[in-house]
Design a protein around this motif. Structure first.
Motif, PDB file in Angstrom:
ATOM      1  N   LEU A 191       0.843  -1.188   0.000  1.00  0.00           N
ATOM      2  CA  LEU A 191       0.000   0.000   0.000  1.00  0.00           C
ATOM      3  C   LEU A 191       0.880   1.240   0.000  1.00  0.00           C
ATOM      4  CD1 LEU A 191      -3.062   0.690   0.171  1.00  0.00           C
ATOM      5  CD2 LEU A 191      -2.753   0.953   2.640  1.00  0.00           C
ATOM      6  N   SER A 192       0.599   2.169  -0.926  1.00  0.00           N
ATOM      7  CA  SER A 192       1.299   3.447  -0.986  1.00  0.00           C
ATOM      8  C   SER A 192       0.277   4.556  -0.791  1.00  0.00           C
ATOM      9  CB  SER A 192       2.003   3.640  -2.335  1.00  0.00           C
ATOM     10  OG  SER A 192       2.974   2.618  -2.548  1.00  0.00           O
ATOM     11  N   VAL A 193       0.581   5.506   0.073  1.00  0.00           N
ATOM     12  CA  VAL A 193      -0.377   6.549   0.458  1.00  0.00           C
ATOM     13  C   VAL A 193       0.294   7.911   0.359  1.00  0.00           C
ATOM     14  CG1 VAL A 193      -2.019   7.303   2.202  1.00  0.00           C
ATOM     15  CG2 VAL A 193      -1.345   4.893   2.105  1.00  0.00           C
ATOM     16  N   ALA A 194      -0.334   8.831  -0.385  1.00  0.00           N
ATOM     17  CA  ALA A 194       0.210  10.180  -0.578  1.00  0.00           C
ATOM     18  C   ALA A 194      -0.623  11.174   0.216  1.00  0.00           C
ATOM     19  CB  ALA A 194       0.205  10.552  -2.060  1.00  0.00           C
ATOM     20  N   GLY A 195      -0.021  11.771   1.245  1.00  0.00           N
ATOM     21  CA  GLY A 195      -0.712  12.748   2.077  1.00  0.00           C
ATOM     22  C   GLY A 195      -0.051  14.109   2.030  1.00  0.00           C
ATOM     23  N   HIS A 196      -0.746  15.113   2.570  1.00  0.00           N
ATOM     24  CA  HIS A 196      -0.223  16.479   2.539  1.00  0.00           C
ATOM     25  C   HIS A 196       0.920  16.695   3.529  1.00  0.00           C
ATOM     26  CE1 HIS A 196      -3.720  18.770   0.422  1.00  0.00           C
ATOM     27  NE2 HIS A 196      -3.406  17.643  -0.190  1.00  0.00           N
TER      28      HIS A 196
ATOM     29  N   PRO B 190      14.431  16.504  -0.998  1.00  0.00           N
ATOM     30  CA  PRO B 190      14.446  17.768  -0.244  1.00  0.00           C
ATOM     31  C   PRO B 190      13.472  18.827  -0.747  1.00  0.00           C
ATOM     32  CG  PRO B 190      16.687  16.987  -0.631  1.00  0.00           C
ATOM     33  CD  PRO B 190      15.780  16.094  -1.415  1.00  0.00           C
ATOM     34  N   ASP B 191      13.321  18.977  -2.067  1.00  0.00           N
ATOM     35  CA  ASP B 191      12.480  20.041  -2.613  1.00  0.00           C
ATOM     36  C   ASP B 191      11.011  19.641  -2.746  1.00  0.00           C
ATOM     37  OD1 ASP B 191      14.622  21.737  -2.804  1.00  0.00           O
ATOM     38  OD2 ASP B 191      15.062  21.238  -4.897  1.00  0.00           O
ATOM     39  N   VAL B 192      10.660  18.414  -2.392  1.00  0.00           N
ATOM     40  CA  VAL B 192       9.265  17.956  -2.490  1.00  0.00           C
ATOM     41  C   VAL B 192       8.535  18.319  -1.200  1.00  0.00           C
ATOM     42  CG1 VAL B 192       7.766  15.936  -2.618  1.00  0.00           C
ATOM     43  CG2 VAL B 192       9.794  16.070  -4.081  1.00  0.00           C
ATOM     44  N   SER B 193       7.438  19.069  -1.330  1.00  0.00           N
ATOM     45  CA  SER B 193       6.647  19.401  -0.148  1.00  0.00           C
ATOM     46  C   SER B 193       5.694  18.264   0.195  1.00  0.00           C
ATOM     47  CB  SER B 193       5.861  20.695  -0.366  1.00  0.00           C
ATOM     48  OG  SER B 193       4.954  20.568  -1.451  1.00  0.00           O
ATOM     49  N   HIS B 194       5.083  17.646  -0.833  1.00  0.00           N
ATOM     50  CA  HIS B 194       4.247  16.469  -0.609  1.00  0.00           C
ATOM     51  C   HIS B 194       3.955  15.784  -1.941  1.00  0.00           C
ATOM     52  CE1 HIS B 194       1.111  19.486  -1.584  1.00  0.00           C
ATOM     53  NE2 HIS B 194       0.421  18.452  -2.044  1.00  0.00           N
ATOM     54  N   ALA B 195       3.518  14.536  -1.864  1.00  0.00           N
ATOM     55  CA  ALA B 195       3.102  13.786  -3.050  1.00  0.00           C
ATOM     56  C   ALA B 195       1.588  13.869  -3.183  1.00  0.00           C
ATOM     57  CB  ALA B 195       3.547  12.334  -2.953  1.00  0.00           C
TER      58      ALA B 195
ATOM     59  N   ILE C 173       6.748   1.911  -8.978  1.00  0.00           N
ATOM     60  CA  ILE C 173       5.797   2.857  -8.419  1.00  0.00           C
ATOM     61  C   ILE C 173       6.216   4.273  -8.819  1.00  0.00           C
ATOM     62  CG2 ILE C 173       4.664   3.690  -6.329  1.00  0.00           C
ATOM     63  CD1 ILE C 173       4.123   0.747  -7.047  1.00  0.00           C
ATOM     64  N   TYR C 174       5.238   5.029  -9.316  1.00  0.00           N
ATOM     65  CA  TYR C 174       5.462   6.398  -9.767  1.00  0.00           C
ATOM     66  C   TYR C 174       4.665   7.357  -8.879  1.00  0.00           C
ATOM     67  CZ  TYR C 174       7.665   4.469 -13.929  1.00  0.00           C
ATOM     68  OH  TYR C 174       8.509   3.796 -14.786  1.00  0.00           O
ATOM     69  N   TRP C 175       5.285   8.513  -8.600  1.00  0.00           N
ATOM     70  CA  TRP C 175       4.685   9.511  -7.720  1.00  0.00           C
ATOM     71  C   TRP C 175       4.602  10.850  -8.432  1.00  0.00           C
ATOM     72  CZ3 TRP C 175       3.382   8.193  -2.558  1.00  0.00           C
ATOM     73  CH2 TRP C 175       3.819   6.937  -2.135  1.00  0.00           C
ATOM     74  N   GLY C 176       3.470  11.509  -8.296  1.00  0.00           N
ATOM     75  CA  GLY C 176       3.328  12.891  -8.741  1.00  0.00           C
ATOM     76  C   GLY C 176       3.540  13.791  -7.538  1.00  0.00           C
ATOM     77  N   CYS C 177       4.558  14.659  -7.597  1.00  0.00           N
ATOM     78  CA  CYS C 177       4.943  15.431  -6.415  1.00  0.00           C
ATOM     79  C   CYS C 177       4.769  16.931  -6.635  1.00  0.00           C
ATOM     80  CB  CYS C 177       6.401  15.137  -6.057  1.00  0.00           C
ATOM     81  SG  CYS C 177       6.679  13.429  -5.537  1.00  0.00           S
ATOM     82  N   VAL C 178       4.567  17.620  -5.523  1.00  0.00           N
ATOM     83  CA  VAL C 178       4.433  19.073  -5.500  1.00  0.00           C
ATOM     84  C   VAL C 178       5.607  19.627  -4.697  1.00  0.00           C
ATOM     85  CG1 VAL C 178       2.986  21.007  -4.774  1.00  0.00           C
ATOM     86  CG2 VAL C 178       1.926  18.896  -5.614  1.00  0.00           C
ATOM     87  N   GLY C 179       6.187  20.735  -5.194  1.00  0.00           N
ATOM     88  CA  GLY C 179       7.304  21.324  -4.477  1.00  0.00           C
ATOM     89  C   GLY C 179       7.926  22.461  -5.250  1.00  0.00           C
ATOM     90  N   ASP C 180       9.065  22.910  -4.796  1.00  0.00           N
ATOM     91  CA  ASP C 180       9.792  23.999  -5.444  1.00  0.00           C
ATOM     92  C   ASP C 180      10.929  23.434  -6.298  1.00  0.00           C
ATOM     93  OD1 ASP C 180       8.248  25.922  -4.115  1.00  0.00           O
ATOM     94  OD2 ASP C 180       9.537  25.793  -2.341  1.00  0.00           O
ATOM     95  N   GLY C 181      11.192  24.114  -7.418  1.00  0.00           N
ATOM     96  CA  GLY C 181      12.319  23.708  -8.253  1.00  0.00           C
ATOM     97  C   GLY C 181      12.212  22.264  -8.701  1.00  0.00           C
ATOM     98  N   ASP C 182      13.205  21.460  -8.328  1.00  0.00           N
ATOM     99  CA  ASP C 182      13.241  20.064  -8.731  1.00  0.00           C
ATOM    100  C   ASP C 182      12.266  19.188  -7.942  1.00  0.00           C
ATOM    101  OD1 ASP C 182      15.179  20.647 -10.583  1.00  0.00           O
ATOM    102  OD2 ASP C 182      16.849  20.130  -9.268  1.00  0.00           O
ATOM    103  N   GLY C 183      11.483  19.795  -7.066  1.00  0.00           N
ATOM    104  CA  GLY C 183      10.520  19.020  -6.286  1.00  0.00           C
ATOM    105  C   GLY C 183       9.172  18.873  -6.949  1.00  0.00           C
TER     106      GLY C 183
ATOM    107  N   LEU D  43      -1.185  15.620 -11.536  1.00  0.00           N
ATOM    108  CA  LEU D  43      -2.309  15.638 -10.602  1.00  0.00           C
ATOM    109  C   LEU D  43      -2.984  14.284 -10.463  1.00  0.00           C
ATOM    110  CD1 LEU D  43      -3.848  18.993 -11.832  1.00  0.00           C
ATOM    111  CD2 LEU D  43      -2.517  18.635  -9.763  1.00  0.00           C
ATOM    112  N   GLY D  44      -2.889  13.453 -11.467  1.00  0.00           N
ATOM    113  CA  GLY D  44      -3.508  12.138 -11.427  1.00  0.00           C
ATOM    114  C   GLY D  44      -2.853  11.232 -12.442  1.00  0.00           C
ATOM    115  N   MET D  45      -2.830   9.917 -12.165  1.00  0.00           N
ATOM    116  CA  MET D  45      -2.165   8.974 -13.057  1.00  0.00           C
ATOM    117  C   MET D  45      -2.992   7.716 -13.228  1.00  0.00           C
ATOM    118  SD  MET D  45       1.881   9.120 -12.044  1.00  0.00           S
ATOM    119  CE  MET D  45       1.679   9.052 -10.259  1.00  0.00           C
ATOM    120  N   ILE D  46      -2.748   7.046 -14.359  1.00  0.00           N
ATOM    121  CA  ILE D  46      -3.323   5.734 -14.621  1.00  0.00           C
ATOM    122  C   ILE D  46      -2.387   5.015 -15.573  1.00  0.00           C
ATOM    123  CG2 ILE D  46      -4.718   6.282 -16.669  1.00  0.00           C
ATOM    124  CD1 ILE D  46      -7.021   4.748 -15.212  1.00  0.00           C
ATOM    125  N   ALA D  47      -2.415   3.687 -15.592  1.00  0.00           N
ATOM    126  CA  ALA D  47      -1.459   2.949 -16.430  1.00  0.00           C
ATOM    127  C   ALA D  47      -2.126   1.775 -17.125  1.00  0.00           C
ATOM    128  CB  ALA D  47      -0.291   2.451 -15.586  1.00  0.00           C
ATOM    129  N   THR D  48      -1.648   1.495 -18.342  1.00  0.00           N
ATOM    130  CA  THR D  48      -1.981   0.272 -19.055  1.00  0.00           C
ATOM    131  C   THR D  48      -0.718  -0.585 -19.064  1.00  0.00           C
ATOM    132  OG1 THR D  48      -1.286   1.018 -21.259  1.00  0.00           O
ATOM    133  CG2 THR D  48      -3.491   1.664 -20.541  1.00  0.00           C
TER     134      THR D  48
END
Length: 307
Positions: free
Chosen positions: A190-195, A213-218, A228-238, A258-263
């Motif tokens: 289980l992977s969970v992305a919180g603020h 370091p530059d990621v504020s949250h996923a 596993i792929y993550w969409g992240c929010v942050g400054d610069g390289d984050g 903002l959202g992902m899906i895969a085939t």
């Protein structure tokens, strides 16, 4: 079909591709939300079919915000705040609308048309004929992941519940803040992305993840080709799309995800006006823009400067 919202007629339009549904190996349906930040009564959702990323087809406009969509057994299910619209065989002209027994619906998913779940201010299950409310929640659930005969939903204030059949089981409280995305993958992890942090591990033994370091949250998480792929929010390289290698996240694209899906072939990532397609090596992009000649929004392959 509602009139399209012309960008110049509204104060501050927000355009986002939050949710997508898989139709085939290289065919997805993309749902865009368009709303006026100055007046939230002005809102519109647009559904597009992308086949091969060279051919796109506009399916429908809905004068509500589409919260989630999924394609199961050839039928397309689209959920808004209070209803689920079912399109037989994916045909937009053959729609059945079903009222939901939960308020503020936010996500849906399932493994067949006889076992489909919706979460929001509560949990409801569809058995192929009717919706049944399974549980009430004091806290709103916002995201859902289904794999095999079990589902997990995450929501406000770090709430996580496990759903199996008609049973809804609250899990141990977390301290990661509002949850934007949750994934139960093919390994049962289980992977969970919180603020206020992200968690990963067996459902009964989740552990905190260390973000760059530059990621504020996923804000989103998806499985593609065993990774596993993550969409992240942050400054610069984050900011952007990251792939997880071991315990480390490595940036692949700086585009907002903002959202992902895969085939089996591709990972699709939606952001502000853009949808990225990734095959494990290269990216392509679709861009939503307002066509002045046609007086409507159109989804087309992105030019280099758009992507």
């Amino acid at each position: 079909m509602p009139k399209d919202m012309h960008p110049e007629e509204y104060g501050d339009l927000m355009v986002e591709a939050l949710r997508m549904a898989v139709v085939g190996p290289d065919e997805v349906i993309v749902g865009f939300q368009i709303w006026d930040m100055d007046d939230f009564d002005n809102e519109l959702s647009l559904l597009f079919r992308a086949n091969g990323f060279a051919k796109t087809e506009r399916l429908a406009g809905i004068k509500e915000l589409v919260r989630d969509l999924t394609c199961i057994d050839g039928d397309l299910f689209v959920v808004t705040d209070k209803e689920v619209h079912r399109f037989a065989g994916g045909n937009i002209k053959h729609r059945t609308t079903m009222k939901l027994p939960v308020k503020a619906a936010r996500a849906l998913g399932g493994r067949s048309t006889k076992e489909l779940y919706v979460v929001g201010e509560g949990v409801a299950r569809f058995d192929g004929k009717k919706w049944t409310r399974l549980a009430s929640q004091d806290v709103e659930l916002t995201c859902l992941s289904v794999y095999g005969d079990v589902a997990y939903a995450g929501g406000k204030d770090g709430t996580i519940v496990q759903i199996s059949g008609d049973q809804v089981k609250p899990m141990k409280a977390t301290k990661i803040g509002d949850i934007d995305s949750i994934l139960i993958d093919s390994r049962g992890v289980l992977s969970v992305a919180g603020h206020r942090g992200s968690l990963q591990g067996p459902p009964e033994k989740l552990a905190a993840m260390k973000l760059p370091p530059d990621v504020s949250h996923a804000g989103s998480v998806c499985e593609f080709k065993g990774k596993i792929y993550w969409g992240c929010v942050g400054d610069g390289d984050g900011m952007g799309l990251f792939v997880q290698n071991g315990k480390k996240l490595e940036q692949l694209s700086p585009e907002m995800c903002l959202g992902m899906i895969a085939t089996d072939r591709y990972l699709y990532a939606g952001g502000e006006t853009l949808v990225l397609r990734y095959d494990g090596d290269e990216f392509m992009a679709l861009n939503l823009d307002y066509d002045e000649d046609e007086e409507r929004w159109a989804l087309e392959p992105a030019e280099d400067e758009d992507a």
